[in-house]
Scaffold this motif. Structure first.
Motif, PDB file in Angstrom:
ATOM      1  N   GLY A  14      68.896  31.155 -27.387  1.00 10.09           N
ATOM      2  CA  GLY A  14      68.388  30.930 -26.645  1.00 10.09           C
ATOM      3  C   GLY A  14      68.055  30.763 -25.282  1.00 10.09           C
ATOM      4  O   GLY A  14      66.980  30.013 -25.073  1.00 10.09           O
ATOM      5  N   ASP A  15      69.422  30.873 -24.853  1.00 12.23           N
ATOM      6  CA  ASP A  15      69.169  31.038 -23.102  1.00 12.23           C
ATOM      7  C   ASP A  15      68.104  31.549 -22.579  1.00 12.23           C
ATOM      8  O   ASP A  15      67.795  32.706 -22.894  1.00 12.23           O
ATOM      9  CB  ASP A  15      70.462  31.702 -22.429  1.00 12.23           C
ATOM     10  N   GLY A  16      67.665  30.561 -21.539  1.00  9.45           N
ATOM     11  CA  GLY A  16      66.589  31.602 -20.579  1.00  9.45           C
ATOM     12  C   GLY A  16      65.689  30.603 -19.675  1.00  9.45           C
ATOM     13  O   GLY A  16      65.858  29.042 -19.820  1.00  9.45           O
ATOM     14  N   PHE A  17      64.194  30.420 -19.013  1.00 14.15           N
ATOM     15  CA  PHE A  17      63.123  29.993 -18.482  1.00 14.15           C
ATOM     16  C   PHE A  17      62.565  29.177 -19.998  1.00 14.15           C
ATOM     17  O   PHE A  17      61.185  29.920 -19.578  1.00 14.15           O
ATOM     18  CB  PHE A  17      62.942  30.542 -17.108  1.00 14.15           C
ATOM     19  N   TYR A  18      62.470  27.633 -19.625  1.00  9.47           N
ATOM     20  CA  TYR A  18      61.083  27.678 -20.140  1.00  9.47           C
ATOM     21  C   TYR A  18      60.422  26.669 -19.567  1.00  9.47           C
ATOM     22  O   TYR A  18      60.668  26.207 -18.531  1.00  9.47           O
ATOM     23  CB  TYR A  18      62.306  26.454 -21.920  1.00  9.47           C
ATOM     24  N   LEU A  19      59.363  26.336 -20.228  1.00  9.03           N
ATOM     25  CA  LEU A  19      57.816  25.915 -19.515  1.00  9.03           C
ATOM     26  C   LEU A  19      58.575  24.560 -20.675  1.00  9.03           C
ATOM     27  O   LEU A  19      57.952  24.678 -21.621  1.00  9.03           O
ATOM     28  CB  LEU A  19      56.554  26.410 -19.573  1.00  9.03           C
ATOM     29  N   ILE A  20      58.427  23.099 -20.060  1.00 10.48           N
ATOM     30  CA  ILE A  20      58.072  22.172 -20.673  1.00 10.48           C
ATOM     31  C   ILE A  20      57.099  20.843 -20.536  1.00 10.48           C
ATOM     32  O   ILE A  20      56.930  21.023 -19.210  1.00 10.48           O
ATOM     33  CB  ILE A  20      59.594  21.276 -20.247  1.00 10.48           C
ATOM     34  N   ALA A  66      62.139  24.837 -16.891  1.00 11.55           N
ATOM     35  CA  ALA A  66      63.952  25.443 -16.191  1.00 11.55           C
ATOM     36  C   ALA A  66      64.795  26.243 -16.789  1.00 11.55           C
ATOM     37  O   ALA A  66      64.077  26.626 -18.327  1.00 11.55           O
ATOM     38  CB  ALA A  66      64.678  23.435 -17.284  1.00 11.55           C
ATOM     39  N   GLN A  67      65.687  26.741 -16.734  1.00  7.66           N
ATOM     40  CA  GLN A  67      66.282  26.968 -17.158  1.00  7.66           C
ATOM     41  C   GLN A  67      67.403  26.987 -17.901  1.00  7.66           C
ATOM     42  O   GLN A  67      68.356  25.071 -17.641  1.00  7.66           O
ATOM     43  CB  GLN A  67      68.005  27.983 -15.871  1.00  7.66           C
ATOM     44  N   LEU A  68      67.832  26.807 -19.164  1.00  7.39           N
ATOM     45  CA  LEU A  68      68.111  25.790 -20.504  1.00  7.39           C
ATOM     46  C   LEU A  68      69.215  26.878 -21.116  1.00  7.39           C
ATOM     47  O   LEU A  68      69.099  28.614 -21.324  1.00  7.39           O
ATOM     48  CB  LEU A  68      67.054  25.359 -21.157  1.00  7.39           C
ATOM     49  N   VAL A  69      70.935  27.065 -21.570  1.00  8.50           N
ATOM     50  CA  VAL A  69      71.351  27.049 -21.979  1.00  8.50           C
ATOM     51  C   VAL A  69      71.518  26.615 -23.466  1.00  8.50           C
ATOM     52  O   VAL A  69      71.240  25.687 -23.929  1.00  8.50           O
ATOM     53  CB  VAL A  69      72.872  27.138 -21.804  1.00  8.50           C
ATOM     54  N   ALA A  70      71.899  27.738 -25.109  1.00  5.59           N
ATOM     55  CA  ALA A  70      72.092  27.129 -26.188  1.00  5.59           C
ATOM     56  C   ALA A  70      73.051  25.429 -26.230  1.00  5.59           C
ATOM     57  O   ALA A  70      73.563  25.175 -24.998  1.00  5.59           O
ATOM     58  CB  ALA A  70      72.954  28.025 -27.053  1.00  5.59           C
ATOM     59  N   GLN A 102      59.971  31.384 -21.266  1.00  8.83           N
ATOM     60  CA  GLN A 102      59.510  32.054 -20.139  1.00  8.83           C
ATOM     61  C   GLN A 102      59.548  33.535 -20.616  1.00  8.83           C
ATOM     62  O   GLN A 102      58.957  34.137 -20.762  1.00  8.83           O
ATOM     63  CB  GLN A 102      58.770  31.610 -19.706  1.00  8.83           C
ATOM     64  N   ALA A 103      61.277  33.486 -20.284  1.00  4.96           N
ATOM     65  CA  ALA A 103      61.882  35.215 -20.106  1.00  4.96           C
ATOM     66  C   ALA A 103      63.760  34.537 -20.898  1.00  4.96           C
ATOM     67  O   ALA A 103      64.436  33.397 -20.043  1.00  4.96           O
ATOM     68  CB  ALA A 103      61.636  35.095 -18.591  1.00  4.96           C
ATOM     69  N   LYS A 104      63.705  34.679 -21.096  1.00  9.08           N
ATOM     70  CA  LYS A 104      65.141  35.669 -21.328  1.00  9.08           C
ATOM     71  C   LYS A 104      66.127  35.877 -20.080  1.00  9.08           C
ATOM     72  O   LYS A 104      65.198  36.506 -19.044  1.00  9.08           O
ATOM     73  CB  LYS A 104      65.211  36.756 -22.566  1.00  9.08           C
ATOM     74  N   THR A 105      67.230  34.862 -20.186  1.00  7.14           N
ATOM     75  CA  THR A 105      67.988  35.319 -18.550  1.00  7.14           C
ATOM     76  C   THR A 105      69.333  36.846 -18.958  1.00  7.14           C
ATOM     77  O   THR A 105      69.445  36.735 -20.320  1.00  7.14           O
ATOM     78  CB  THR A 105      69.357  34.503 -18.861  1.00  7.14           C
TER      79      THR A 105
END
Length: 105
Positions: A14-20, A66-70, A102-105
């Motif tokens: 699920g790594d990627g940029f997320y809109l929270i 935010a850029q989040l990782v698993a 929003q987008a995968k890294t």
């Protein structure tokens, strides 16, 4: 989602940029302030605050990317410091936390 409470965990792959986006309301009170926070893995990454109101329940909303990782955890914190216990308003689907990839890294 954790199944209860206010925490969501980023899944494997699920790594990627997320809109929270979070929103919440507490009942009216003449004293104190209300804060809404977005927390990732124990650290606040976005915060908003406003005075409480004796005449209308303060509704707050907050968004960030935010850029989040698993394995990262995302939490919503709705806080008030009026000096007493105040209920959270559950009208109109609040409190609410929405997390979009929003987008995968």
């Amino acid at each position: 989602h954790s199944g209860s409470g206010n925490t969501w965990t980023v899944p494997a792959l699920g790594d990627g940029f997320y809109l929270i986006t979070v929103s919440g309301t507490v009942v009216s009170n003449a004293a104190g302030r209300v804060e809404l926070r977005i927390r990732v893995s124990g650290a606040d990454i976005a915060q908003a605050a406003q005075p409480n109101s004796a005449t209308s329940a303060p509704h707050m909303g907050l968004s960030t990317v935010a850029q989040l990782v698993a394995g990262d955890t995302v939490s919503m914190i709705l806080f008030q410091n009026s000096g007493g216990a105040l209920n959270t308003s559950v009208a109109n689907g609040n409190p609410r936390m929405t997390v979009w990839l929003q987008a995968k890294t």
